[in-house]
Design a protein around this motif. Sequence first.
Motif, PDB file in Angstrom:
ATOM      1  N   UNK A 139      14.521  -2.753 -11.496  1.00 18.48           N
ATOM      2  CA  UNK A 139      13.673  -3.659 -12.248  1.00 18.48           C
ATOM      3  C   UNK A 139      12.336  -3.805 -11.551  1.00 18.48           C
ATOM      4  N   UNK A 140      11.541  -4.762 -12.031  1.00 14.80           N
ATOM      5  CA  UNK A 140      10.212  -4.965 -11.459  1.00 14.80           C
ATOM      6  C   UNK A 140      10.300  -5.815 -10.207  1.00 14.80           C
ATOM      7  N   UNK A 141       9.691  -5.309  -9.136  1.00 18.74           N
ATOM      8  CA  UNK A 141       9.681  -5.989  -7.847  1.00 18.74           C
ATOM      9  C   UNK A 141       8.242  -6.231  -7.419  1.00 18.74           C
ATOM     10  N   UNK A 142       8.010  -7.367  -6.806  1.00 11.93           N
ATOM     11  CA  UNK A 142       6.684  -7.721  -6.296  1.00 11.93           C
ATOM     12  C   UNK A 142       6.564  -7.292  -4.841  1.00 11.93           C
ATOM     13  N   UNK A 143       5.336  -7.231  -4.368  1.00 12.29           N
ATOM     14  CA  UNK A 143       5.090  -6.950  -2.961  1.00 12.29           C
ATOM     15  C   UNK A 143       5.856  -7.985  -2.129  1.00 12.29           C
TER      16      UNK A 143
ATOM     17  N   UNK B  58      -0.941  -1.279  -3.672  1.00  6.72           N
ATOM     18  CA  UNK B  58       0.163  -1.381  -4.622  1.00  6.72           C
ATOM     19  C   UNK B  58       0.291  -2.830  -5.065  1.00  6.72           C
ATOM     20  N   UNK B  59       0.430  -3.053  -6.381  1.00  4.88           N
ATOM     21  CA  UNK B  59       0.605  -4.421  -6.876  1.00  4.88           C
ATOM     22  C   UNK B  59       2.066  -4.727  -7.202  1.00  4.88           C
ATOM     23  N   UNK B  60       2.808  -3.768  -7.775  1.00  2.00           N
ATOM     24  CA  UNK B  60       4.227  -3.959  -8.077  1.00  2.00           C
ATOM     25  C   UNK B  60       4.933  -2.599  -8.070  1.00  2.00           C
ATOM     26  N   UNK B  61       6.243  -2.651  -8.004  1.00  2.65           N
ATOM     27  CA  UNK B  61       7.089  -1.479  -8.189  1.00  2.65           C
ATOM     28  C   UNK B  61       8.093  -1.785  -9.282  1.00  2.65           C
ATOM     29  N   UNK B  62       8.464  -0.759 -10.033  1.00  3.27           N
ATOM     30  CA  UNK B  62       9.496  -0.912 -11.047  1.00  3.27           C
ATOM     31  C   UNK B  62      10.522   0.186 -10.802  1.00  3.27           C
ATOM     32  N   UNK B  63      11.708  -0.189 -10.299  1.00  2.00           N
ATOM     33  CA  UNK B  63      12.767   0.777 -10.025  1.00  2.00           C
ATOM     34  C   UNK B  63      13.621   0.991 -11.260  1.00  2.00           C
ATOM     35  N   UNK B  64      13.927   2.254 -11.531  1.00  2.00           N
ATOM     36  CA  UNK B  64      14.830   2.641 -12.612  1.00  2.00           C
ATOM     37  C   UNK B  64      15.991   3.421 -12.022  1.00  2.00           C
ATOM     38  N   UNK B  65      17.155   3.293 -12.643  1.00  2.00           N
ATOM     39  CA  UNK B  65      18.342   3.973 -12.156  1.00  2.00           C
ATOM     40  C   UNK B  65      18.955   4.816 -13.269  1.00  2.00           C
ATOM     41  N   UNK B  66      19.378   6.013 -12.926  1.00  2.00           N
ATOM     42  CA  UNK B  66      20.157   6.853 -13.827  1.00  2.00           C
ATOM     43  C   UNK B  66      21.497   6.151 -14.057  1.00  2.00           C
TER      44      UNK B  66
ATOM     45  N   UNK C  48       8.325   3.357 -10.167  1.00  2.00           N
ATOM     46  CA  UNK C  48       6.993   3.442 -10.773  1.00  2.00           C
ATOM     47  C   UNK C  48       6.123   2.488  -9.974  1.00  2.00           C
ATOM     48  N   UNK C  49       5.175   3.062  -9.236  1.00  2.00           N
ATOM     49  CA  UNK C  49       4.256   2.251  -8.442  1.00  2.00           C
ATOM     50  C   UNK C  49       3.061   1.880  -9.302  1.00  2.00           C
ATOM     51  N   UNK C  50       2.784   0.599  -9.393  1.00  2.00           N
ATOM     52  CA  UNK C  50       1.610   0.113 -10.097  1.00  2.00           C
ATOM     53  C   UNK C  50       0.562  -0.203  -9.041  1.00  2.00           C
ATOM     54  N   UNK C  51      -0.609   0.438  -9.169  1.00  2.00           N
ATOM     55  CA  UNK C  51      -1.680   0.222  -8.204  1.00  2.00           C
ATOM     56  C   UNK C  51      -2.633  -0.855  -8.710  1.00  2.00           C
TER      57      UNK C  51
ATOM     58  N   UNK D 169       0.841  -1.199   0.000  1.00  2.00           N
ATOM     59  CA  UNK D 169       0.000   0.000   0.000  1.00  2.00           C
ATOM     60  C   UNK D 169       0.880   1.255   0.000  1.00  2.00           C
ATOM     61  N   UNK D 170       0.299   2.345  -0.429  1.00  2.00           N
ATOM     62  CA  UNK D 170       0.944   3.652  -0.338  1.00  2.00           C
ATOM     63  C   UNK D 170      -0.145   4.711  -0.312  1.00  2.00           C
ATOM     64  N   UNK D 171      -0.163   5.475   0.761  1.00  2.00           N
ATOM     65  CA  UNK D 171      -1.136   6.556   0.931  1.00  2.00           C
ATOM     66  C   UNK D 171      -2.567   6.086   0.668  1.00  2.00           C
TER      67      UNK D 171
END
Length: 148
Positions: free
Chosen positions: A92-96, A54-62, A133-136, A48-50
């Motif tokens: 990359x894509x991370x699961x809860x 939340x179903x997944x997150x996708x982290x990106x790096x410069x 990137x939070x996927x709800x 969850x967030x606020x």
Amino acid sequence: MNASDPAAEPVRFAEIRTNPLSADEMIAAVSGPAYGGVVVFLGNVRDHDEGRDVSTLDYSAHPSAAAELTRVVSEVGAAAPGVALAAVHRVGELAVGDIAVIVAAAAGHRDEAFEVGRLLIDRIKAEVPLWKRQQFSDGDHEWVGAGG
């Protein structure tokens, strides 16, 4: 590096990677007979967030993120003689439930390990150019700056 030598290189590990993270790896990186306190922080993907699911997150790096992570860990280590540090952040894509970041700090005493570990994770969050990137669960998404 000799982990029993408090003057040994304070940065034992600083990396950004795509594969799953291991707390055991970070503990091993900073452990040694000179350290009476080892503190490990795990940042996990929560469901969850606020008030939103939340179903997944996708982290990106410069492209500079790995160098910036190393810089931050090095600066924190230079300001805390005798403390050993390790940090790793996943992209990359991370699961809860997945681990997104691990910070480990080892010191002669627990107070210093807690203090330096907290400083390190706070600086990583503020300074390393990573975004998520939070996927709800309702299909919506949002980008959140995690540093830099």
